[in-house]
Design a protein around this motif. Sequence first.
Motif, mmCIF file in Angstrom:
data_model
loop_
_atom_site.group_PDB
_atom_site.id
_atom_site.type_symbol
_atom_site.label_atom_id
_atom_site.label_comp_id
_atom_site.label_asym_id
_atom_site.label_seq_id
_atom_site.Cartn_x
_atom_site.Cartn_y
_atom_site.Cartn_z
ATOM 1 N N GLY A 297 1.074 -0.988 0.212
ATOM 2 C CA GLY A 297 0.415 0.191 0.112
ATOM 3 C C GLY A 297 0.986 1.026 0.209
ATOM 4 N N ARG A 298 1.985 1.721 0.619
ATOM 5 C CA ARG A 298 3.030 2.677 0.731
ATOM 6 C C ARG A 298 3.346 2.891 -0.473
ATOM 7 N NH1 ARG A 298 4.779 4.256 5.447
ATOM 8 N NH2 ARG A 298 6.764 4.944 4.784
ATOM 9 N N ALA A 299 4.007 1.450 -1.150
ATOM 10 C CA ALA A 299 4.986 1.101 -2.129
ATOM 11 C C ALA A 299 3.883 1.844 -3.314
ATOM 12 C CB ALA A 299 5.677 0.379 -2.308
ATOM 13 N N ASN B 290 11.809 1.876 -7.081
ATOM 14 C CA ASN B 290 12.711 3.463 -5.661
ATOM 15 C C ASN B 290 10.760 3.331 -4.918
ATOM 16 O OD1 ASN B 290 14.572 4.544 -6.695
ATOM 17 N ND2 ASN B 290 14.194 5.244 -9.051
ATOM 18 N N ALA B 291 9.909 2.876 -5.517
ATOM 19 C CA ALA B 291 8.369 3.211 -4.722
ATOM 20 C C ALA B 291 8.788 2.461 -3.576
ATOM 21 C CB ALA B 291 7.952 2.429 -5.620
ATOM 22 N N ILE B 292 8.807 1.428 -3.855
ATOM 23 C CA ILE B 292 9.789 -0.203 -2.522
ATOM 24 C C ILE B 292 10.534 1.049 -1.625
ATOM 25 C CG2 ILE B 292 10.331 -1.995 -1.848
ATOM 26 C CD1 ILE B 292 9.231 -3.384 -4.461
ATOM 27 N N ALA B 293 11.427 0.985 -2.345
ATOM 28 C CA ALA B 293 12.643 1.825 -1.082
ATOM 29 C C ALA B 293 12.053 3.357 0.071
ATOM 30 C CB ALA B 293 13.855 2.409 -1.894
ATOM 31 N N ALA C 227 8.865 2.966 0.012
ATOM 32 C CA ALA C 227 7.925 2.909 1.240
ATOM 33 C C ALA C 227 8.746 2.469 2.074
ATOM 34 C CB ALA C 227 7.272 1.829 0.372
ATOM 35 N N LEU C 228 9.500 1.888 2.594
ATOM 36 C CA LEU C 228 11.004 0.701 3.715
ATOM 37 C C LEU C 228 11.316 2.556 4.586
ATOM 38 C CD1 LEU C 228 11.727 -2.164 1.496
ATOM 39 C CD2 LEU C 228 10.148 -2.130 4.140
ATOM 40 N N SER C 229 11.447 3.341 3.363
ATOM 41 C CA SER C 229 11.437 4.480 4.120
ATOM 42 C C SER C 229 13.255 4.211 4.552
ATOM 43 C CB SER C 229 11.642 4.758 5.986
ATOM 44 O OG SER C 229 10.568 5.207 5.657
ATOM 45 N N PHE D 281 12.865 13.184 -4.442
ATOM 46 C CA PHE D 281 13.488 13.157 -5.631
ATOM 47 C C PHE D 281 12.115 12.262 -6.137
ATOM 48 C CE2 PHE D 281 15.400 10.790 -8.777
ATOM 49 C CZ PHE D 281 15.843 12.026 -9.943
ATOM 50 N N THR D 282 12.164 10.921 -5.466
ATOM 51 C CA THR D 282 11.336 9.683 -6.450
ATOM 52 C C THR D 282 9.714 9.927 -6.658
ATOM 53 O OG1 THR D 282 11.495 8.623 -4.609
ATOM 54 C CG2 THR D 282 12.791 7.937 -5.693
ATOM 55 N N ARG D 283 9.309 10.609 -5.328
ATOM 56 C CA ARG D 283 8.316 10.671 -5.706
ATOM 57 C C ARG D 283 8.017 11.911 -6.312
ATOM 58 N NH1 ARG D 283 5.264 15.706 -2.664
ATOM 59 N NH2 ARG D 283 6.901 16.411 -1.388
ATOM 60 N N ARG D 284 8.823 12.623 -6.457
ATOM 61 C CA ARG D 284 8.483 13.759 -7.523
ATOM 62 C C ARG D 284 8.410 13.539 -9.399
ATOM 63 N NH1 ARG D 284 10.216 17.063 -3.825
ATOM 64 N NH2 ARG D 284 8.994 18.844 -3.579
ATOM 65 N N LEU D 285 9.270 12.375 -9.493
ATOM 66 C CA LEU D 285 9.630 11.573 -10.515
ATOM 67 C C LEU D 285 8.620 11.650 -12.244
ATOM 68 C CD1 LEU D 285 12.365 11.521 -12.086
ATOM 69 C CD2 LEU D 285 12.759 8.793 -11.257
#
Length: 282
Positions: free
Chosen positions: A41-43, A67-70, A72-74, A208-212
């Motif tokens: 869900g977080r990813a 990137n989304a998994i990274a 989500a795992l912080s 960065f990744t959430r904007r990509l």
Amino acid sequence: MGTPLGDFIRAKRDSIQPEQLGLTDHGRRRSPGLRRSDLAGRAGISVEYLTRIEQGRDRNPSLSVVNAIADALSLSVADRTHLHHLAKITGGACAGRTRPAPPDRVVRPGAAATLRLLEPGIAVLTNGLGDILAHTSGFALVTDGTGLLDDDTPNLTRFVFTDPRARSLFPDWDTVADELAFDLWTGPSRDAVEWFSADLATLAGPEFTRRLNLHTPPPPSTLRVDHPSGHRLRLDRETLELVTDAQRVVVYLPADEETAGALDRLRSEHSRHRPGGLRLVA
């Protein structure tokens, strides 16, 4: 049969308690750590897809999924770097591909001549990755003391996302970050952008990744700059695209009389200490 990538993700998930990520603990679980559904869900991916990755049945997750998994795992910078390495050797996220040639950094005589005509104004020549290829003395003046031009190969995108001084320089940091992430979609080549993004993601993380992958062009805005000397500047921007080179000239113009006066004072303060004229970085 599992994969190094799937094993690492599962191990990190098992080592994280829900409360560490601000999630509600729903009680006893069959295995320790974060539920697969919580991570998925977080990813922003399905539980089924995450299960396939963890079990090694999907060996080719895209760079955006990694990137989304990274995020989500912080993950820390070191863990992000390791996750990208595992994705490559497992079979996804650029695996088996040769790093593409970097975009052309050659500054054509015509582009250099254009910048010289803009002296002593504020102008810079960049490519789609944010590499600074040449700039006027006015640009050096506005960025003096910020650290942007300290590198042998300065890059505005990398500076904004990884140098803490950027947040002091740009009061509207979020807007600037949105603009630079969106600019990558008009980069010199898809492959070059993917490699650049993968490298930057390990350092910059979710900012960065959430904007990509937003794909939404930010609305035009006046750039606010808090110069280290104490001057506050408001600058309008005009962009000249050099289609044949995938490069662009960005000209910064004072948006009000207060900024024009501040720039005059800056030039007076620095005229005896810093040489003028165009500088070719590339």
